[in-house]
Scaffold this motif. Structure first.
Motif, PDB file in Angstrom:
ATOM      1  N   SER A 103       0.668  -1.280   0.138  1.00  0.00           N
ATOM      2  CA  SER A 103       0.160   0.025   0.120  1.00  0.00           C
ATOM      3  C   SER A 103       0.776   1.366  -0.097  1.00  0.00           C
ATOM      4  O   SER A 103       0.150   2.401  -0.208  1.00  0.00           O
ATOM      5  N   LYS A 104       2.145   1.009   0.160  1.00  0.00           N
ATOM      6  CA  LYS A 104       2.950   2.402   0.095  1.00  0.00           C
ATOM      7  C   LYS A 104       3.112   2.784  -1.253  1.00  0.00           C
ATOM      8  O   LYS A 104       3.699   3.909  -1.520  1.00  0.00           O
ATOM      9  N   HIS A 105       3.014   2.015  -2.418  1.00  0.00           N
ATOM     10  CA  HIS A 105       3.037   2.468  -3.849  1.00  0.00           C
ATOM     11  C   HIS A 105       2.461   3.846  -4.215  1.00  0.00           C
ATOM     12  O   HIS A 105       1.236   3.650  -3.858  1.00  0.00           O
ATOM     13  N   PRO A 106       3.015   4.547  -4.574  1.00  0.00           N
ATOM     14  CA  PRO A 106       2.481   5.830  -4.958  1.00  0.00           C
ATOM     15  C   PRO A 106       1.205   5.833  -6.042  1.00  0.00           C
ATOM     16  O   PRO A 106       0.282   6.555  -5.941  1.00  0.00           O
ATOM     17  N   GLU A 107       1.471   5.120  -6.999  1.00  0.00           N
ATOM     18  CA  GLU A 107       0.461   4.769  -8.063  1.00  0.00           C
ATOM     19  C   GLU A 107      -0.867   4.092  -7.147  1.00  0.00           C
ATOM     20  O   GLU A 107      -1.900   4.439  -7.749  1.00  0.00           O
ATOM     21  N   PHE A 108      -0.741   3.291  -6.352  1.00  0.00           N
ATOM     22  CA  PHE A 108      -1.663   2.806  -5.519  1.00  0.00           C
ATOM     23  C   PHE A 108      -2.499   3.818  -4.818  1.00  0.00           C
ATOM     24  O   PHE A 108      -3.764   3.925  -4.912  1.00  0.00           O
ATOM     25  N   LEU A 124      -1.203  -3.818  -9.005  1.00  0.00           N
ATOM     26  CA  LEU A 124      -1.339  -2.668  -9.997  1.00  0.00           C
ATOM     27  C   LEU A 124      -1.364  -3.408 -11.409  1.00  0.00           C
ATOM     28  O   LEU A 124      -0.572  -4.044 -11.641  1.00  0.00           O
ATOM     29  N   VAL A 125      -2.014  -2.476 -12.048  1.00  0.00           N
ATOM     30  CA  VAL A 125      -1.958  -2.945 -13.508  1.00  0.00           C
ATOM     31  C   VAL A 125      -1.417  -1.605 -14.126  1.00  0.00           C
ATOM     32  O   VAL A 125      -2.123  -0.648 -13.986  1.00  0.00           O
ATOM     33  N   ILE A 126      -0.338  -1.897 -14.767  1.00  0.00           N
ATOM     34  CA  ILE A 126       0.378  -0.677 -15.406  1.00  0.00           C
ATOM     35  C   ILE A 126       0.245  -0.791 -17.128  1.00  0.00           C
ATOM     36  O   ILE A 126       0.484  -1.838 -17.429  1.00  0.00           O
ATOM     37  N   ALA A 129      -5.445   0.226 -12.848  1.00  0.00           N
ATOM     38  CA  ALA A 129      -6.298  -0.436 -12.000  1.00  0.00           C
ATOM     39  C   ALA A 129      -5.545  -1.199 -10.848  1.00  0.00           C
ATOM     40  O   ALA A 129      -4.385  -1.028 -10.645  1.00  0.00           O
ATOM     41  N   CYS A 130      -6.305  -1.275  -9.841  1.00  0.00           N
ATOM     42  CA  CYS A 130      -5.553  -1.797  -8.559  1.00  0.00           C
ATOM     43  C   CYS A 130      -6.713  -2.912  -7.684  1.00  0.00           C
ATOM     44  O   CYS A 130      -7.722  -2.759  -7.910  1.00  0.00           O
ATOM     45  N   GLY A 131      -5.987  -3.225  -6.962  1.00  0.00           N
ATOM     46  CA  GLY A 131      -6.733  -4.199  -6.028  1.00  0.00           C
ATOM     47  C   GLY A 131      -5.989  -4.866  -5.099  1.00  0.00           C
ATOM     48  O   GLY A 131      -4.575  -4.689  -5.049  1.00  0.00           O
ATOM     49  N   ALA A 132      -6.291  -5.265  -3.800  1.00  0.00           N
ATOM     50  CA  ALA A 132      -5.772  -5.625  -2.389  1.00  0.00           C
ATOM     51  C   ALA A 132      -6.220  -6.790  -1.713  1.00  0.00           C
ATOM     52  O   ALA A 132      -7.493  -7.124  -2.156  1.00  0.00           O
ATOM     53  N   ALA A 169      -9.606   2.713 -13.394  1.00  0.00           N
ATOM     54  CA  ALA A 169      -9.976   3.898 -13.868  1.00  0.00           C
ATOM     55  C   ALA A 169     -10.818   3.938 -15.111  1.00  0.00           C
ATOM     56  O   ALA A 169     -10.762   2.920 -15.711  1.00  0.00           O
ATOM     57  N   THR A 170     -11.541   4.934 -14.963  1.00  0.00           N
ATOM     58  CA  THR A 170     -12.698   5.194 -16.073  1.00  0.00           C
ATOM     59  C   THR A 170     -12.245   4.822 -17.327  1.00  0.00           C
ATOM     60  O   THR A 170     -12.910   3.929 -18.192  1.00  0.00           O
ATOM     61  N   ALA A 171     -11.240   5.402 -18.033  1.00  0.00           N
ATOM     62  CA  ALA A 171     -10.800   5.172 -19.197  1.00  0.00           C
ATOM     63  C   ALA A 171     -10.159   3.860 -19.621  1.00  0.00           C
ATOM     64  O   ALA A 171     -10.365   3.465 -20.700  1.00  0.00           O
ATOM     65  N   ALA A 172      -9.990   3.007 -18.647  1.00  0.00           N
ATOM     66  CA  ALA A 172      -9.654   1.564 -18.735  1.00  0.00           C
ATOM     67  C   ALA A 172     -10.758   0.548 -18.395  1.00  0.00           C
ATOM     68  O   ALA A 172     -10.247  -0.747 -18.481  1.00  0.00           O
TER      69      ALA A 172
END
Length: 152
Positions: A10-15, A51-53, A60-63, A80-83
């Motif tokens: 959860s420390k990942h900035p993109e998350f 994370l999906v990059i 996208a994310c999940g945990a 994310a809406t666009a994805a």
């Protein structure tokens, strides 16, 4: 599409960025009940985040977190809406399930809300079955809980 899966915490900035978008979305969907649900969504201690990059952008994310000795609880699923509508949420969920299974867990469960109609159909499509609401969600009228056992 150039998708990369990242297992992190959860420390990942993109998350953290995706979770802010998720919280804004849920504040609208949950309405007056948002503060109740939000107390169970803290991310400080999530050690299993996917994370999906796509093209160097997290989309996208999940945990998951341990619920008991056999079960994990899926948390913070968001695309994310666009994805959306590209199968990305299924990729995240599948990776979370594989990771939990690799760690020896046998079952997965989650809570979502009646107003999250996309989530309801998504989880059912992914083989989840409705289960009795558990823990803090037992008496919440808006809560819908799902569960799934891993194939051995």
């Amino acid at each position: 599409m150039n998708i990369q899966l990242v297992r992190t915490d959860s420390k990942h900035p993109e998350f953290m960025c995706l979770v802010q978008q998720l919280d804004a979305y849920l504040a609208v969907k949950d309405g007056d009940e948002h503060s109740f649900y939000n107390q169970f969504n803290c991310i400080e201690h999530l050690n299993h985040v996917v994370l999906v990059i796509n093209d160097q952008t997290a989309v996208a994310c999940g945990a998951f977190k341990q619920y008991d000795s056999q079960t994990v609880e899926i948390k913070r699923m968001f695309t994310a809406t666009a994805a959306r509508n590209q199968g990305i949420a299924g990729i995240v969920l599948n990776e979370l399930e594989n990771w939990a299974s690799d760690l020896g867990f046998k079952k997965v469960q989650l809570e979502t809300g009646q107003r999250q109609t996309e989530a309801l159909s998504f989880y059912q499509k992914c083989g989840y079955n409705k289960i009795p609401c558990y823990g803090p969600y037992k008496d919440m009228e808006n809560s819908v809980c799902f569960g799934k056992e891993f194939k051995s």
